[in-house]
Design a protein around this motif. Structure first.
Motif, short mmCIF file in Angstrom:
data_model
loop_
_atom_site.label_atom_id
_atom_site.label_comp_id
_atom_site.label_asym_id
_atom_site.label_seq_id
_atom_site.Cartn_x
_atom_site.Cartn_y
_atom_site.Cartn_z
N SER A 51 -15.96 3.98 -4.86
CA SER A 51 -17.16 4.73 -4.44
C SER A 51 -16.84 6.21 -4.57
O SER A 51 -16.76 6.72 -5.69
CB SER A 51 -17.61 4.33 -3.03
OG SER A 51 -16.64 4.61 -2.04
N ASP A 52 -16.60 6.91 -3.47
CA ASP A 52 -16.40 8.36 -3.58
C ASP A 52 -14.98 8.80 -3.22
O ASP A 52 -14.75 9.98 -2.94
CB ASP A 52 -17.42 9.10 -2.71
CG ASP A 52 -17.35 8.71 -1.24
OD1 ASP A 52 -16.76 7.65 -0.92
OD2 ASP A 52 -17.93 9.43 -0.40
N GLY A 53 -14.04 7.86 -3.22
CA GLY A 53 -12.65 8.24 -2.97
C GLY A 53 -11.98 8.80 -4.21
O GLY A 53 -12.47 8.64 -5.34
N LEU A 54 -10.84 9.44 -4.02
CA LEU A 54 -10.12 10.08 -5.13
C LEU A 54 -8.99 9.22 -5.68
O LEU A 54 -8.54 9.45 -6.80
CB LEU A 54 -9.54 11.43 -4.66
CG LEU A 54 -10.55 12.48 -4.20
CD1 LEU A 54 -9.81 13.72 -3.72
CD2 LEU A 54 -11.53 12.83 -5.31
N ASP A 55 -8.52 8.24 -4.88
CA ASP A 55 -7.35 7.47 -5.28
C ASP A 55 -7.68 5.99 -5.45
O ASP A 55 -8.72 5.50 -4.98
CB ASP A 55 -6.23 7.63 -4.24
CG ASP A 55 -5.67 9.05 -4.22
OD1 ASP A 55 -5.65 9.70 -5.29
OD2 ASP A 55 -5.25 9.51 -3.14
N THR A 56 -6.79 5.28 -6.12
CA THR A 56 -6.99 3.86 -6.37
C THR A 56 -6.63 3.04 -5.14
O THR A 56 -6.00 3.54 -4.18
CB THR A 56 -6.10 3.39 -7.54
OG1 THR A 56 -4.73 3.50 -7.13
CG2 THR A 56 -6.35 4.22 -8.78
N ILE A 57 -6.99 1.77 -5.18
CA ILE A 57 -6.62 0.86 -4.09
C ILE A 57 -5.10 0.82 -3.93
O ILE A 57 -4.57 0.91 -2.83
CB ILE A 57 -7.16 -0.55 -4.35
CG1 ILE A 57 -8.69 -0.55 -4.36
CG2 ILE A 57 -6.65 -1.53 -3.29
CD1 ILE A 57 -9.31 -1.87 -4.80
N ARG A 58 -4.41 0.70 -5.04
CA ARG A 58 -2.95 0.62 -5.00
C ARG A 58 -2.34 1.89 -4.40
O ARG A 58 -1.39 1.82 -3.61
CB ARG A 58 -2.39 0.35 -6.39
CG ARG A 58 -0.90 0.02 -6.38
CD ARG A 58 -0.38 -0.26 -7.80
NE ARG A 58 -1.00 -1.43 -8.38
CZ ARG A 58 -0.57 -2.67 -8.18
NH1 ARG A 58 0.46 -2.89 -7.37
NH2 ARG A 58 -1.17 -3.68 -8.78
N GLU A 59 -2.87 3.04 -4.78
CA GLU A 59 -2.34 4.30 -4.24
C GLU A 59 -2.57 4.40 -2.74
O GLU A 59 -1.69 4.86 -1.99
CB GLU A 59 -2.99 5.49 -4.96
CG GLU A 59 -2.51 5.65 -6.40
CD GLU A 59 -3.34 6.63 -7.19
OE1 GLU A 59 -2.80 7.21 -8.16
OE2 GLU A 59 -4.54 6.82 -6.87
N MET A 60 -3.73 3.94 -2.29
CA MET A 60 -4.02 3.95 -0.86
C MET A 60 -3.10 2.98 -0.13
O MET A 60 -2.60 3.26 0.97
CB MET A 60 -5.48 3.62 -0.61
CG MET A 60 -6.48 4.60 -1.21
SD MET A 60 -6.35 6.29 -0.55
CE MET A 60 -7.33 6.14 0.95
N ALA A 61 -2.86 1.82 -0.74
CA ALA A 61 -1.99 0.81 -0.12
C ALA A 61 -0.55 1.32 -0.03
O ALA A 61 0.13 1.10 0.99
CB ALA A 61 -2.05 -0.48 -0.93
N LYS A 62 -0.07 1.98 -1.07
CA LYS A 62 1.28 2.52 -1.05
C LYS A 62 1.45 3.53 0.08
O LYS A 62 2.46 3.54 0.80
CB LYS A 62 1.61 3.17 -2.39
CG LYS A 62 1.97 2.19 -3.51
CD LYS A 62 2.36 2.93 -4.78
CE LYS A 62 2.78 1.98 -5.88
NZ LYS A 62 4.04 1.27 -5.55
N LYS A 63 0.47 4.39 0.24
CA LYS A 63 0.55 5.40 1.30
C LYS A 63 0.50 4.74 2.67
O LYS A 63 1.28 5.12 3.57
CB LYS A 63 -0.61 6.40 1.15
CG LYS A 63 -0.65 7.47 2.23
CD LYS A 63 0.57 8.38 2.17
CE LYS A 63 0.44 9.52 3.17
NZ LYS A 63 1.60 10.45 3.09
N ALA A 64 -0.39 3.77 2.83
CA ALA A 64 -0.48 3.07 4.11
C ALA A 64 0.83 2.37 4.44
O ALA A 64 1.29 2.37 5.58
CB ALA A 64 -1.64 2.07 4.09
N GLY A 65 1.46 1.79 3.42
CA GLY A 65 2.76 1.16 3.61
C GLY A 65 3.82 2.17 4.02
O GLY A 65 4.66 1.90 4.88
#
Length: 293
Positions: free
Chosen positions: A71-85
Motif C-alpha cells: 500500500s503506502d509503505g516504503l519497505d518490503t514485507i521481508r525488510e519489515m520482518a528483518k527489522k522486527a526480528g
C-alpha cells in the motif's frame, strides 16, 4: 501533599534523601513512576500500595500495525520482518490499507491475496512469524471495506476511520458502533483520529464506543506514531474502566519506524496500563488463541 495526611503532626515540611525513592519512603509512599505524576489518584494508590506494575518496552513481543510497499509503505514485507526480528519480536502483523483508501494505494481483494502468497513464501525463512492482517476502512455507513469472507481469512482485522471527520458526533458514533458489531474486527485503530498539532480528530461518544469494545472484545489501539499517540492517556484510563484491552501498533511505513514502539509504551504507561492489559505482550500462541475466540 498535606491533603493526603503526609505531614500530619509536624510543622517541618523539609524532605531529604540521597535518591528520589528515599524521599518517597520518608513520606510513607511507594515510588511513583514519572508517567503517573498527574494528581489523578497516584498518591493515594502509592500510600495504599496499589500502584500498577506498568508495562515496559521489554514486555512487547510484537507489532500489530504496519504497512509495506503493497500500500503506502516504503519497505518490503521481508525488510519489515528483518527489522522486527532485530528488535527481538516474536511476530508482527502486516496490515496494509484496504481498497477504499486509494490515496494510500489501498489493496483490492486480488492484491491482498497476492500479499498472502508473498507472506507464505517468506514462511520460516525469517526469525519471526508474520500475521496476515489488514487495516480495513470503516465506510460511512459503518460497513467494512472487505467482504466477510475476506475478513474471516485474515489473521487480524484492524478497523479504522479515514474519512468523513466532519460528519457529526452522533453519525460518527453510530458508524463506529456498527463496525464494531462485525464479528471479525479485532482492533479499532487510532480511535479518535487526531493528528498532533494538525487536527483535533472527530467527535464521537467514546463512552459508548469503549463499552462496545469491552463487550465485543475489540482491542483499542494505542498508535505509537509520535504524530498521533492516539488514544491519549485520559481515554486509555476511561476505556480500561470499561474492561477494554489494548494493542500497540507503530503504524510504521518504513522499517525504521518500527522503533517508534517506545512512544506507544510511554503512552500506555501514562494511562496506567500493565502488561496484562496489552495484546502485544502475549506469546504468539496465546495471541492466536485470543484472536480466534
Amino acid at each position: 501533599l498535606s491533603e493526603y495526611g503526609l505531614f500530619e503532626g509536624s510543622s517541618d515540611k523539609r524532605i531529604a534523601g540521597r535518591e528520589e525513592a528515599d524521599v518517597y519512603q520518608k513520606l510513607g509512599l511507594a515510588w511513583i513512576p514519572p508517567e503517573l505524576r498527574e494528581n489523578r489518584g497516584e498518591i493515594a494508590a502509592a500510600k495504599q500500595g496499589k500502584l500498577p506494575a506498568l508495562v515496559e518496552l521489554k514486555d512487547i513481543r510484537g507489532d500489530l500495525h504496519m504497512h509495506t510497499r503493497y500500500s503506502d509503505g516504503l519497505d518490503t514485507i521481508r525488510e519489515m520482518a528483518k527489522k522486527a526480528g532485530a528488535l527481538g519480536y516474536e511476530y508482527l502483523a502486516v496490515s496494509d490499507h484496504s481498497r477504499s483508501v486509494r490515496i494510500a494505494n489501498g489493496m483490492h481483494t486480488d492484491e491482498l491475496k497476492k500479499q498472502w502468497e508473498a507472506i507464505d513464501a517468506i514462511g520460516d525463512s525469517e526469525s519471526i512469524s508474520i500475521l496476515k492482517g489488514a487495516e480495513v476502512d470503516i465506510l460511512p455507513d459503518g460497513s467494512l471495506d472487505y467482504e466477510d469472507a475476506v475478513l474471516e481469512a485474515l489473521d487480524i482485522v484492524i478497523a479504522a476511520v479515514h474519512s468523513g471527520f466532519a460528519s457529526g458526533k452522533e453519525a460518527m458514533t453510530e458508524r463506529i458502533l456498527r463496525a464494531l458489531d462485525n464479528a471479525h474486527v479485532d482492533i479499532l485503530a487510532h480511535p479518535s483520529g487526531r493528528m498532533i498539532n494538525k487536527r483535533r480528530g472527530y467527535e464521537a461518544d467514546f463512552d459508548r464506543i469503549f463499552r462496545k469494545c469491552g463487550a465485543r472484545r475489540v482491542a483499542l489501539e494505542i498508535n505509537c506514531n509520535p504524530r498521533r499517540l492516539d488514544v491519549n492517556d485520559r481515554m486509555i484510563m476511561s476505556a480500561k474502566e470499561h474492561g477494554v484491552r489494548f494493542s500497540l501498533g507503530t503504524d510504521a511505513h518504513s522499517s525504521v519506524m518500527l522503533e517508534n514502539m517506545r512512544f506507544g509504551v510511554g503512552q500506555a504507561r501514562r494511562g496506567w496500563l500493565e502488561k496484562k492489559d496489552l495484546l502485544n505482550t502475549l506469546s504468539l500462541k496465546r495471541l492466536r488463541a485470543y484472536l480466534s475466540e
